[in-house]
Scaffold this active site. Structure first.
Site, PDB file in Angstrom:
ATOM      1  N   THR A 191      16.283 -28.157 -14.992  1.00 33.38           N
ATOM      2  CA  THR A 191      15.099 -27.706 -14.267  1.00 33.38           C
ATOM      3  C   THR A 191      13.871 -27.746 -15.161  1.00 33.38           C
ATOM      4  O   THR A 191      13.986 -27.527 -16.356  1.00 33.38           O
ATOM      5  CB  THR A 191      15.333 -26.231 -13.877  1.00 33.38           C
ATOM      6  OG1 THR A 191      16.401 -26.201 -12.955  1.00 33.38           O
ATOM      7  CG2 THR A 191      14.114 -25.580 -13.293  1.00 33.38           C
ATOM      8  N   ARG A 219      23.598 -24.226  -1.185  1.00 35.15           N
ATOM      9  CA  ARG A 219      23.577 -23.451  -2.434  1.00 35.15           C
ATOM     10  C   ARG A 219      22.139 -23.336  -2.947  1.00 35.15           C
ATOM     11  O   ARG A 219      21.374 -24.291  -2.958  1.00 35.15           O
ATOM     12  CB  ARG A 219      24.454 -24.151  -3.475  1.00 35.15           C
ATOM     13  CG  ARG A 219      24.521 -23.445  -4.827  1.00 35.15           C
ATOM     14  CD  ARG A 219      23.503 -23.977  -5.802  1.00 35.15           C
ATOM     15  NE  ARG A 219      23.688 -23.443  -7.149  1.00 35.15           N
ATOM     16  CZ  ARG A 219      22.809 -23.614  -8.130  1.00 35.15           C
ATOM     17  NH1 ARG A 219      21.707 -24.293  -7.924  1.00 35.15           N
ATOM     18  NH2 ARG A 219      23.034 -23.109  -9.317  1.00 35.15           N
ATOM     19  N   VAL A 220      21.776 -22.140  -3.363  1.00 36.20           N
ATOM     20  CA  VAL A 220      20.465 -21.909  -3.977  1.00 36.20           C
ATOM     21  C   VAL A 220      20.710 -21.290  -5.345  1.00 36.20           C
ATOM     22  O   VAL A 220      21.507 -20.358  -5.472  1.00 36.20           O
ATOM     23  CB  VAL A 220      19.604 -20.972  -3.107  1.00 36.20           C
ATOM     24  CG1 VAL A 220      18.318 -20.591  -3.821  1.00 36.20           C
ATOM     25  CG2 VAL A 220      19.282 -21.626  -1.762  1.00 36.20           C
ATOM     26  N   ASP A 222      18.904 -20.117  -9.325  1.00 33.33           N
ATOM     27  CA  ASP A 222      17.970 -19.105  -9.831  1.00 33.33           C
ATOM     28  C   ASP A 222      16.509 -19.533  -9.764  1.00 33.33           C
ATOM     29  O   ASP A 222      15.607 -18.689  -9.732  1.00 33.33           O
ATOM     30  CB  ASP A 222      18.290 -18.819 -11.308  1.00 33.33           C
ATOM     31  CG  ASP A 222      18.104 -20.077 -12.155  1.00 33.33           C
ATOM     32  OD1 ASP A 222      18.668 -21.128 -11.790  1.00 33.33           O
ATOM     33  OD2 ASP A 222      17.388 -20.020 -13.165  1.00 33.33           O
ATOM     34  N   GLY A 243      19.442 -24.144 -16.435  1.00 34.85           N
ATOM     35  CA  GLY A 243      20.893 -24.100 -16.622  1.00 34.85           C
ATOM     36  C   GLY A 243      21.586 -23.475 -15.439  1.00 34.85           C
ATOM     37  O   GLY A 243      21.062 -23.473 -14.319  1.00 34.85           O
TER      38      GLY A 243
END
Ligand code: ASP
Length: 332
Positions: A191, A219-220, A222, A243
């Site tokens: 990210t 799926r989500v 952080d 991560g």
């Protein structure tokens, strides 16, 4: 992108005159833990980003040096990576979920504690800018899925196919090997999280991702969740993560780091503590990666990760530098 090369020693030489090295002083049960000084002179403006996202910090710096705001800087920086089809972890060209759909998460947070985010959004290249619109144009802070996409279109964003031929090919190859199961490992992510302080001394941050490659549909992680992938407090500083999102979510990592800085920890010490919370609560920590970056209001920064191989791109005093992060598990 080849970000996995572990360089044996961290280099702080690129910090030039700005260096006032301060070795993090946390003790640890892991004797081999690699310590790296990553605290620079307190000079603003400054921008930092996860990984070697040098094009992003350059774009953010161009905003900052003209006297632009931190919020514009982080948005512009993130947009560069979202538009880069060679980057398979963010925006267009991002790796799809296990069903072959590219779903994006992004958020942005400003000096006043305002926050906007989108999760699981498809067909829009610049989720960070949609997140900003959520923050500025709606009474809400977080829009998901079809609703986020519809809002984006209403705001003038164009629908576009995000799955590139290269990402499709890689996904098809993965499908054969993995028997259509989602896999979590230390390679399938990256990210961009960005933090910036402008000439006025105000801090903002943004974070944008396609999430873990080949994740389960829906799926989500952080990255777009306030306090986990990003947190900003203009009286203290900010933090962002990359991560394994599940671990960052469970420890509310970025919020934790900002609160530790509020209590007097340096950004480096706070990032190390953030990593240690994960390590101490999950015995499986050797099998995933998490990296944190923090920046305090003085312009000091820090970074730390579970596995070596992580680092941050920094732009300060007109100069770009890559700083390798210290790690809980040094590469042997
Ligand atoms: N943190 C992201 C997520 O879990 C993955 C990444 O860093 O690329 O969605």
């Amino acid at each position: 992108m080849k970000r996995r090369k572990f360089l044996k020693r961290a280099s702080i030489t690129g910090l030039g005159l700005a260096v006032t090295p301060s070795i993090a002083s946390c003790t640890t049960e892991n004797k081999k833990e690699q310590k790296v000084a990553a605290i620079g002179k307190a000079v603003v403006p400054i921008t930092v980003a996860t990984w070697r996202f040098h094009n992003a910090t350059k774009a953010a710096w161009e905003v900052l040096e003209k006297g632009g705001t931190a919020i514009d800087a982080v948005e512009q920086g993130c947009r560069v990576e979202e538009a880069d089809v060679k980057n398979t972890t963010v925006g267009k060209g991002g790796a799809p979920d296990r069903d072959g759909n590219v779903t994006l998460d992004a958020c942005i947070m400003d000096k006043n504690g305002n926050y906007g985010a989108v999760v699981c959004m498809e067909n829009i290249v610049h989720p960070v800018s949609v997140a900003r619109k959520v923050m500025e144009e709606t009474p809400h802070v977080l829009l998901a899925g079809k609703g986020a996409e519809q809002f984006a279109v209403e705001q003038g964003f164009k629908r576009e196919k995000l799955l590139t031929e290269a990402s499709k090919k890689a996904w098809e190859k993965w499908k054969i090997k993995s028997e259509y199961k989602p896999i979590i490992n230390i390679e399938n992510h990256d990210t961009i999280g960005m933090l910036a302080i402008d000439k006025n001394g105000d801090i903002s941050g943004a974070c944008t991702t396609s999430g873990m490659a080949y994740k389960m549909a829906g799926r989500v992680g952080d990255s777009a969740v306030i306090g986990s992938g990003l947190f900003i407090d203009n009286s203290v500083g900010g933090a962002t993560a990359t991560g394994m999102g599940e671990e960052v979510l469970k420890t509310v990592g970025s919020y934790l780091i900002v609160e530790l800085m509020r209590q007097g920890r340096s950004p480096q010490e706070a990032c190390e503590e953030g990593v240690k919370r994960i390590v101490s609560s999950n015995p499986n920590y050797k099998n995933f990666q998490v990296g944190y970056v923090a920046l305090n209001k003085q312009g000091e920064y820090g970074c730390y990760c579970i596995h070596g191989g992580f680092g941050i791109s920094k732009y300060q005093e007109g100069k770009q530098t890559y700083i390798e992060s210290g790690s809980y598990i040094p590469k042997t």
